[in-house]
Enzyme design. Structure first.
Site, PDB file in Angstrom:
ATOM      1  N   GLY A 157     -24.238 -32.221 -33.176  1.00  0.00           N
ATOM      2  CA  GLY A 157     -24.593 -31.292 -32.103  1.00  0.00           C
ATOM      3  C   GLY A 157     -23.713 -31.568 -30.895  1.00  0.00           C
ATOM      4  O   GLY A 157     -22.629 -32.144 -31.017  1.00  0.00           O
ATOM      5  N   ARG A 158     -24.213 -31.200 -29.735  1.00  0.00           N
ATOM      6  CA  ARG A 158     -23.405 -31.331 -28.516  1.00  0.00           C
ATOM      7  C   ARG A 158     -22.996 -32.780 -28.261  1.00  0.00           C
ATOM      8  O   ARG A 158     -21.845 -33.049 -27.907  1.00  0.00           O
ATOM      9  CB  ARG A 158     -24.197 -30.800 -27.309  1.00  0.00           C
ATOM     10  CG  ARG A 158     -24.327 -29.301 -27.308  1.00  0.00           C
ATOM     11  CD  ARG A 158     -25.442 -28.862 -26.388  1.00  0.00           C
ATOM     12  NE  ARG A 158     -26.738 -29.163 -26.994  1.00  0.00           N
ATOM     13  CZ  ARG A 158     -27.777 -28.343 -26.980  1.00  0.00           C
ATOM     14  NH1 ARG A 158     -27.687 -27.191 -26.369  1.00  0.00           N
ATOM     15  NH2 ARG A 158     -28.914 -28.682 -27.557  1.00  0.00           N
ATOM     16  N   ILE A 159     -23.938 -33.710 -28.438  1.00  0.00           N
ATOM     17  CA  ILE A 159     -23.620 -35.116 -28.138  1.00  0.00           C
ATOM     18  C   ILE A 159     -22.652 -35.669 -29.193  1.00  0.00           C
ATOM     19  O   ILE A 159     -21.684 -36.358 -28.858  1.00  0.00           O
ATOM     20  CB  ILE A 159     -24.909 -35.962 -28.036  1.00  0.00           C
ATOM     21  CG1 ILE A 159     -25.788 -35.438 -26.885  1.00  0.00           C
ATOM     22  CG2 ILE A 159     -24.582 -37.442 -27.822  1.00  0.00           C
ATOM     23  CD1 ILE A 159     -27.197 -36.033 -26.845  1.00  0.00           C
ATOM     24  N   ALA A 240     -29.934 -41.999 -31.471  1.00  0.00           N
ATOM     25  CA  ALA A 240     -30.655 -40.756 -31.756  1.00  0.00           C
ATOM     26  C   ALA A 240     -32.149 -40.935 -31.492  1.00  0.00           C
ATOM     27  O   ALA A 240     -32.639 -40.674 -30.383  1.00  0.00           O
ATOM     28  CB  ALA A 240     -30.378 -40.329 -33.182  1.00  0.00           C
ATOM     29  N   ARG A 241     -32.861 -41.386 -32.483  1.00  0.00           N
ATOM     30  CA  ARG A 241     -34.290 -41.653 -32.367  1.00  0.00           C
ATOM     31  C   ARG A 241     -34.654 -42.790 -33.296  1.00  0.00           C
ATOM     32  O   ARG A 241     -34.085 -42.910 -34.390  1.00  0.00           O
ATOM     33  CB  ARG A 241     -35.107 -40.413 -32.792  1.00  0.00           C
ATOM     34  CG  ARG A 241     -35.262 -39.349 -31.721  1.00  0.00           C
ATOM     35  CD  ARG A 241     -36.196 -39.807 -30.603  1.00  0.00           C
ATOM     36  NE  ARG A 241     -36.371 -38.799 -29.576  1.00  0.00           N
ATOM     37  CZ  ARG A 241     -35.591 -38.665 -28.498  1.00  0.00           C
ATOM     38  NH1 ARG A 241     -34.579 -39.464 -28.303  1.00  0.00           N
ATOM     39  NH2 ARG A 241     -35.841 -37.721 -27.601  1.00  0.00           N
ATOM     40  N   GLU A 270     -40.962 -47.825 -30.755  1.00  0.00           N
ATOM     41  CA  GLU A 270     -40.611 -48.338 -29.431  1.00  0.00           C
ATOM     42  C   GLU A 270     -41.717 -48.021 -28.426  1.00  0.00           C
ATOM     43  O   GLU A 270     -42.420 -47.020 -28.598  1.00  0.00           O
ATOM     44  CB  GLU A 270     -39.268 -47.740 -28.962  1.00  0.00           C
ATOM     45  CG  GLU A 270     -39.283 -46.246 -28.754  1.00  0.00           C
ATOM     46  CD  GLU A 270     -37.906 -45.674 -28.390  1.00  0.00           C
ATOM     47  OE1 GLU A 270     -36.918 -45.961 -29.099  1.00  0.00           O
ATOM     48  OE2 GLU A 270     -37.848 -44.940 -27.388  1.00  0.00           O
ATOM     49  N   HIS A 288     -33.574 -47.768 -24.834  1.00  0.00           N
ATOM     50  CA  HIS A 288     -33.542 -46.296 -24.778  1.00  0.00           C
ATOM     51  C   HIS A 288     -33.026 -45.786 -23.420  1.00  0.00           C
ATOM     52  O   HIS A 288     -33.744 -45.111 -22.686  1.00  0.00           O
ATOM     53  CB  HIS A 288     -34.943 -45.724 -25.075  1.00  0.00           C
ATOM     54  CG  HIS A 288     -34.915 -44.294 -25.528  1.00  0.00           C
ATOM     55  ND1 HIS A 288     -35.846 -43.742 -26.370  1.00  0.00           N
ATOM     56  CD2 HIS A 288     -34.056 -43.278 -25.239  1.00  0.00           C
ATOM     57  CE1 HIS A 288     -35.573 -42.466 -26.576  1.00  0.00           C
ATOM     58  NE2 HIS A 288     -34.486 -42.170 -25.894  1.00  0.00           N
ATOM     59  N   ILE A 289     -31.775 -46.168 -23.128  1.00  0.00           N
ATOM     60  CA  ILE A 289     -31.213 -45.830 -21.807  1.00  0.00           C
ATOM     61  C   ILE A 289     -29.946 -44.988 -21.896  1.00  0.00           C
ATOM     62  O   ILE A 289     -29.182 -44.905 -20.933  1.00  0.00           O
ATOM     63  CB  ILE A 289     -30.913 -47.116 -20.992  1.00  0.00           C
ATOM     64  CG1 ILE A 289     -30.019 -48.087 -21.794  1.00  0.00           C
ATOM     65  CG2 ILE A 289     -32.203 -47.787 -20.528  1.00  0.00           C
ATOM     66  CD1 ILE A 289     -29.421 -49.216 -20.962  1.00  0.00           C
TER      67      ILE A 289
HETATM   68  C1  8YV Z   1     -34.816 -39.603 -22.528  1.00  0.00           C
HETATM   69  C2  8YV Z   1     -33.738 -38.867 -24.706  1.00  0.00           C
HETATM   70  O1  8YV Z   1     -34.553 -40.608 -21.593  1.00  0.00           O
HETATM   71  O2  8YV Z   1     -33.137 -36.742 -23.897  1.00  0.00           O
HETATM   72  C3  8YV Z   1     -33.579 -37.405 -24.835  1.00  0.00           C
HETATM   73  O3  8YV Z   1     -33.889 -36.862 -25.921  1.00  0.00           O
HETATM   74  O4  8YV Z   1     -33.929 -39.543 -25.644  1.00  0.00           O
HETATM   75  C4  8YV Z   1     -33.603 -39.531 -23.377  1.00  0.00           C
HETATM   76  O5  8YV Z   1     -32.590 -38.898 -22.666  1.00  0.00           O
HETATM   77  C5  8YV Z   1     -36.110 -39.892 -23.190  1.00  0.00           C
HETATM   78  O6  8YV Z   1     -36.436 -39.004 -24.199  1.00  0.00           O
HETATM   79  C6  8YV Z   1     -37.205 -39.861 -22.185  1.00  0.00           C
HETATM   80  O7  8YV Z   1     -38.397 -40.153 -22.797  1.00  0.00           O
END
Ligand code: 8YV
Length: 325
Positions: A157-159, A240-241, A270, A288-289
């Site tokens: 995707g975009r990222i 990602a997640r 997390e 997650h930063i």
């Molecule tokens: C957020 C992210 O900081 O945009 C997203 O999907 O994972 C992060 O940029 C996070 O989701 C905030 O809870």
């Protein structure tokens, strides 16, 4: 009492965005950044028409039933796996996310994590801080090459595309990717990225970067079987997640030296992190930063706010994730 819509800002955000919302709404703001349980969130949402929230707060059928007045949930994140989208649509609740504004910042972080992992930056810093550095050694923290290596991107995707551009133009890397659908030829050429099947991606990547959204179908997309197909010298980066990677299998693979290293910004369950990941040395862990710069955080909050403003002005949401009848 005013007849302005009532909004809850569920997490602390930039004061300037709070002030902007106060011009349009009756605002209750969680500026102390209390982390509410689902029941507490439901309580805070009583009588609210809209909420600005983040990806860590679950919006599901139970919450929606408890908050019948709620009309819109504006997520301050591009990912929205915290939403039960069908439940929101069934309840007539609009959902919005925050795409685009964080793309480049998140891609920068993906690269930072790749560099730190491949070049063993945190591991070597710990060594130095522990006073263990006594002399030069031929192979002291010898890492993996980044420039001219092959970067595999899962999720284009975009990222993913922003990462591909950095890799191809900045580092002379060969970029291969796998995605649900192939990019059109012009975009592929611009990103200097070649489409391959998932197995080929796993087998050829020197560095594998995960940038795909979380859905129930791609839970444990990378598990023991997938890691077994990767090069023993490969690194795995997950921005990602959590849940896309089987963290237990990854920790075992890192312990066994089945891949060289991993860089992880997201984790299954997390903020709790699998204990074995905390003890293996060849992993870089961040909380997650990836989108966390001051400017991007403000832009994310501002886009979520603009979604609320546009929605209640009757102009429709700017970046909707569901279509209401
Ligand atoms: C957020 C992210 O900081 O945009 C997203 O999907 O994972 C992060 O940029 C996070 O989701 C905030 O809870």
């Amino acid at each position: 009492m005013s007849n302005k819509p009532r909004i809850l800002i569920a997490r602390a955000i930039s004061p300037e965005v709070v002030q902007r919302l106060q011009q349009h709404f009756e605002v209750q703001s969680n500026q102390d950044d209390v982390v509410w349980s689902p029941a507490e969130l439901a309580q805070q949402l009583q009588g609210k028409d809209g909420v600005l929230t983040t990806g860590s707060q679950r919006i599901d059928a139970e919450l929606l039933t408890a908050c019948p007045q709620l009309k819109i949930v504006a997520n301050m994140a591009v990912g929205y796996n915290n939403f039960d989208v069908p439940a929101m649509t069934a309840a007539g609740v609009q959902g919005t996310n925050a795409p685009d504004v964080l793309t480049e910042t998140t891609a920068d972080f993906g690269f930072a994590l790749l560099m730190a992992t491949a070049r063993r930056i945190t591991e070597s810093e710990h060594y130095l801080r522990a006073g263990l550095w006594k002399d030069w050694h031929y192979d002291l923290f010898a890492g993996a090459e980044v420039h001219s290596s092959t970067l595999g991107i899962l999720g284009m995707g975009r990222i993913g595309q922003a990462i591909a551009r950095r890799a191809a133009y900045g580092f002379g890397m060969q970029v291969i990717y796998h995605n649900r659908s192939r990019l059109d030829a012009a975009l592929e050429a611009e990103c200097k990225a070649s489409y391959v099947g998932k197995q080929e991606l796993l087998e050829r990547a020197d560095h594998l970067m995960l940038v795909l959204p979380f859905t129930p179908e791609n839970r444990h997309t990378i598990g023991a079987a997938e890691i077994a197909r990767m090069k023993p010298t490969a690194t795995l980066i997950n921005i990602a997640r959590g849940g896309i990677v089987d963290d237990a299998a990854l920790a075992q693979a890192l312990k066994d030296g089945r891949i060289a290293a991993a860089g992880l910004d997201v984790f299954e369950g997390e903020p709790v992190v699998h204990p074995d990941l905390l003890t293996v040395p060849n992993v870089v862990l961040t909380p997650h930063i990836a989108s966390a710069t001051k400017g991007t955080r403000t832009a994310m909050a501002a886009l979520a706010a603009d979604n609320l403003i546009s929605f209640f002005a009757g102009k429709g949401p700017l970046t909707p994730v569901n279509q209401l009848a």
